[in-house]
Design a protein around this motif. Structure first.
Motif, PDB file in Angstrom:
ATOM      1  N   ALA A 113      21.813  48.601  53.526  1.00 42.28           N
ATOM      2  CA  ALA A 113      21.951  48.365  54.969  1.00 42.28           C
ATOM      3  C   ALA A 113      23.417  48.368  55.372  1.00 42.28           C
ATOM      4  O   ALA A 113      24.274  47.815  54.678  1.00 42.28           O
ATOM      5  N   PRO A 146      26.484  47.535  58.314  1.00 39.81           N
ATOM      6  CA  PRO A 146      26.682  46.476  59.322  1.00 39.81           C
ATOM      7  C   PRO A 146      25.943  46.797  60.617  1.00 39.81           C
ATOM      8  O   PRO A 146      25.471  45.893  61.309  1.00 39.81           O
ATOM      9  N   ASN A 151      37.770  25.360  80.127  1.00 37.00           N
ATOM     10  CA  ASN A 151      38.900  26.065  79.515  1.00 37.00           C
ATOM     11  C   ASN A 151      38.432  27.447  79.038  1.00 37.00           C
ATOM     12  O   ASN A 151      37.358  27.567  78.448  1.00 37.00           O
ATOM     13  N   VAL A 200      39.183  29.342  76.556  1.00 37.21           N
ATOM     14  CA  VAL A 200      38.890  29.446  75.115  1.00 37.21           C
ATOM     15  C   VAL A 200      37.546  28.779  74.809  1.00 37.21           C
ATOM     16  O   VAL A 200      36.706  29.334  74.089  1.00 37.21           O
ATOM     17  N   ILE A 201      37.334  27.594  75.384  1.00 35.76           N
ATOM     18  CA  ILE A 201      36.058  26.891  75.180  1.00 35.76           C
ATOM     19  C   ILE A 201      34.912  27.703  75.792  1.00 35.76           C
ATOM     20  O   ILE A 201      33.823  27.826  75.205  1.00 35.76           O
ATOM     21  N   PHE A 209      34.811  30.957  76.257  1.00 40.78           N
ATOM     22  CA  PHE A 209      34.565  32.146  75.433  1.00 40.78           C
ATOM     23  C   PHE A 209      33.772  31.771  74.182  1.00 40.78           C
ATOM     24  O   PHE A 209      32.784  32.449  73.829  1.00 40.78           O
ATOM     25  N   ALA A 210      34.188  30.686  73.516  1.00 42.74           N
ATOM     26  CA  ALA A 210      33.490  30.254  72.297  1.00 42.74           C
ATOM     27  C   ALA A 210      32.042  29.859  72.613  1.00 42.74           C
ATOM     28  O   ALA A 210      31.121  30.147  71.832  1.00 42.74           O
ATOM     29  N   LEU A 241      30.023  32.992  73.191  1.00 41.72           N
ATOM     30  CA  LEU A 241      29.799  33.649  71.897  1.00 41.72           C
ATOM     31  C   LEU A 241      28.662  32.947  71.143  1.00 41.72           C
ATOM     32  O   LEU A 241      27.775  33.603  70.581  1.00 41.72           O
ATOM     33  N   PHE A 252      24.117  28.193  62.685  1.00 44.99           N
ATOM     34  CA  PHE A 252      25.563  28.267  62.920  1.00 44.99           C
ATOM     35  C   PHE A 252      25.887  28.259  64.427  1.00 44.99           C
ATOM     36  O   PHE A 252      26.809  27.572  64.871  1.00 44.99           O
ATOM     37  N   THR A 298      27.921  25.304  66.278  1.00 47.43           N
ATOM     38  CA  THR A 298      29.177  25.686  66.935  1.00 47.43           C
ATOM     39  C   THR A 298      29.184  25.250  68.395  1.00 47.43           C
ATOM     40  O   THR A 298      30.172  24.679  68.876  1.00 47.43           O
ATOM     41  N   LEU A 325      29.717  21.559  68.671  1.00 43.40           N
ATOM     42  CA  LEU A 325      31.099  21.141  68.399  1.00 43.40           C
ATOM     43  C   LEU A 325      32.052  21.576  69.508  1.00 43.40           C
ATOM     44  O   LEU A 325      32.946  20.844  69.908  1.00 43.40           O
ATOM     45  N   VAL A 326      31.839  22.804  69.985  1.00 36.77           N
ATOM     46  CA  VAL A 326      32.769  23.366  70.963  1.00 36.77           C
ATOM     47  C   VAL A 326      32.519  22.818  72.370  1.00 36.77           C
ATOM     48  O   VAL A 326      33.463  22.481  73.093  1.00 36.77           O
ATOM     49  N   ALA A 327      31.226  22.731  72.757  1.00 39.14           N
ATOM     50  CA  ALA A 327      30.905  22.297  74.122  1.00 39.14           C
ATOM     51  C   ALA A 327      30.358  20.870  74.105  1.00 39.14           C
ATOM     52  O   ALA A 327      31.130  19.911  74.134  1.00 39.14           O
TER      53      ALA A 327
END
Lengths: 55, 310
Positions: free
Chosen positions: B18, B20, B51, B53-54, B56-57, B60, B112, B116, B119-121
């Motif tokens: 396979a 990617p 923010n 960055v926050i 965007f994370a 994602l 994950f 994430t 933790l981020v939000a």
């Protein structure tokens, strides 16, 4: 004395080798990106307080 | 312990070939792009400025969570995908990715993504994302899809939740704004999928999926498409009525809603021959444009408002 030994274990076909290499590169890039992202998020969350601690 | 699973092909090592790209395909990138688009709208409509960055994370994490749900859906539905023209080229039916690999990939990414986002939000957003993935995989894919013609009506909630998750990530709560965005996507889902199901009913029949045209008949499906289209046209105007969007959005939503109803009326009237399929596919195509234009207008207006500092 030399013998014509077959290599032990599994021998990958060129296609398998190529796809494995591509997967490894993709995983490497993803992990590198996550390192940068979590670093940036940490800096944003901690903010200037990262230097504000007793010596 | 065996490092290589030979159970499926004794004597032959199961080495993955396979790429990617195959793993990316498991994430359903087109659905992910829609999730990002609607989630970004929810994120920017939150009263608290997040923010970048926050933000965007968070986006994602939501996108990856949606992708993980897609991978788990492909894992469970591999048997159905193999017999349907639209899905038979997916990585599992073609053998490029094994079901076990897809399951491991989907579960890992799902856990994950939720961790994430937590933790981020915040925990509310993470809980909502976990619920969205659970709802899509367990409630929709494993249960409703194979058991009731209301599958995509109830299952549509999973597709409608991303803006709510994003709103919660930015604000820490869920408000009427988020619920209106949810309602638009939720009501949009049935006419969108049933228009396609009308054309592909033979395929769904062969795959054993109880879609509305197979179970209740094409006539009932056409009527329900029309009813949902009328409700959608009304719900689509709500952002303007509730003061969240400008009169320009109000006018756009009225016009687009009227076109949607017009196309649904065509589907209701033209019931046989190639014309019937053409009408259904026209509605299917327009439904994508409808959702895109409404959210693009909302997003554009919000970005302008934020740029102006309000």
């Amino acid at each position: 004395m030399t013998t014509d030994r077959q290599p032990d274990g599994v021998v990958l076909t060129p296609e398998q080798s190529k796809s494995r290499r591509q997967r490894n590169i993709a995983i490497g890039l993803a992990v590198g990106f996550l390192v940068l992202l979590f670093y940036a998020v940490t800096i944003v969350k901690v903010g200037p307080g990262v230097l504000n601690r007793p010596l | 312990m065996a490092f290589i699973d030979e159970s499926r092909a004794p004597g032959l090592a199961a080495i993955s070939a396979a790429s990617p790209g195959d793993y990316l395909a498991l994430l359903k990138p087109r659905v992910m792009s829609l999730v990002i688009f609607t989630a970004l709208t929810g994120l920017l409509f939150a009263p608290r400025h997040i923010n970048p960055v926050i933000g965007f994370a968070s986006l994602l994490a939501i996108a990856v969570g949606a992708g993980a749900a897609g991978a788990l859906n492909m894992w469970y539905d591999a048997d159905i995908d193999a017999v349907m023209r639209r899905t038979r080229r997916r990585p599992i039916p073609t053998g490029r990715v094994t079901p076990r690999e897809a399951l491991a990939f989907g579960l890992t990414l799902a856990i994950f993504a939720v961790l994430t986002l937590g933790l981020v939000a915040n925990l509310l957003a993470a809980a909502l994302l976990a619920f969205t993935i659970f709802f899509y995989v367990v409630i929709y894919t494993m249960w409703l899809k194979r058991s009731t013609p209301q599958n995509i009506v109830i299952g549509g909630a999973a597709g409608a939740l991303p803006p709510v998750v994003a709103y919660a990530a930015a604000s820490g709560n869920v408000s009427l704004v988020a619920l209106i965005l949810f309602a638009i996507i939720f009501v949009w889902t049935p006419p969108h999928f049933w228009a396609l199901a009308l054309v592909r009913s033979a395929e769904y029949e062969r795959a054993g999926i109880p879609m509305m045209p197979n179970v209740k008949g094409a006539g009932r499906t056409r009527l329900e498409i029309l009813i949902y289209s009328i409700v959608l046209a009304l719900v689509g105007v709500l952002p303007f009525v509730c003061g969240l969007a400008s009169p320009l959005y109000g006018a756009l939503s009225v016009v687009l809603g009227a076109v949607f109803i017009g196309l649904a009326l065509n589907v209701y009237r033209v019931r046989s021959g190639e014309g019937a399929d053409t009408c259904a596919m026209r509605l299917f195509g327009f439904s994508i444009l409808y959702l895109f234009l409404l959210f693009a207008e909302l997003l554009g207006e919000r970005l302008l408002a934020l740029a102006a500092g309000s």
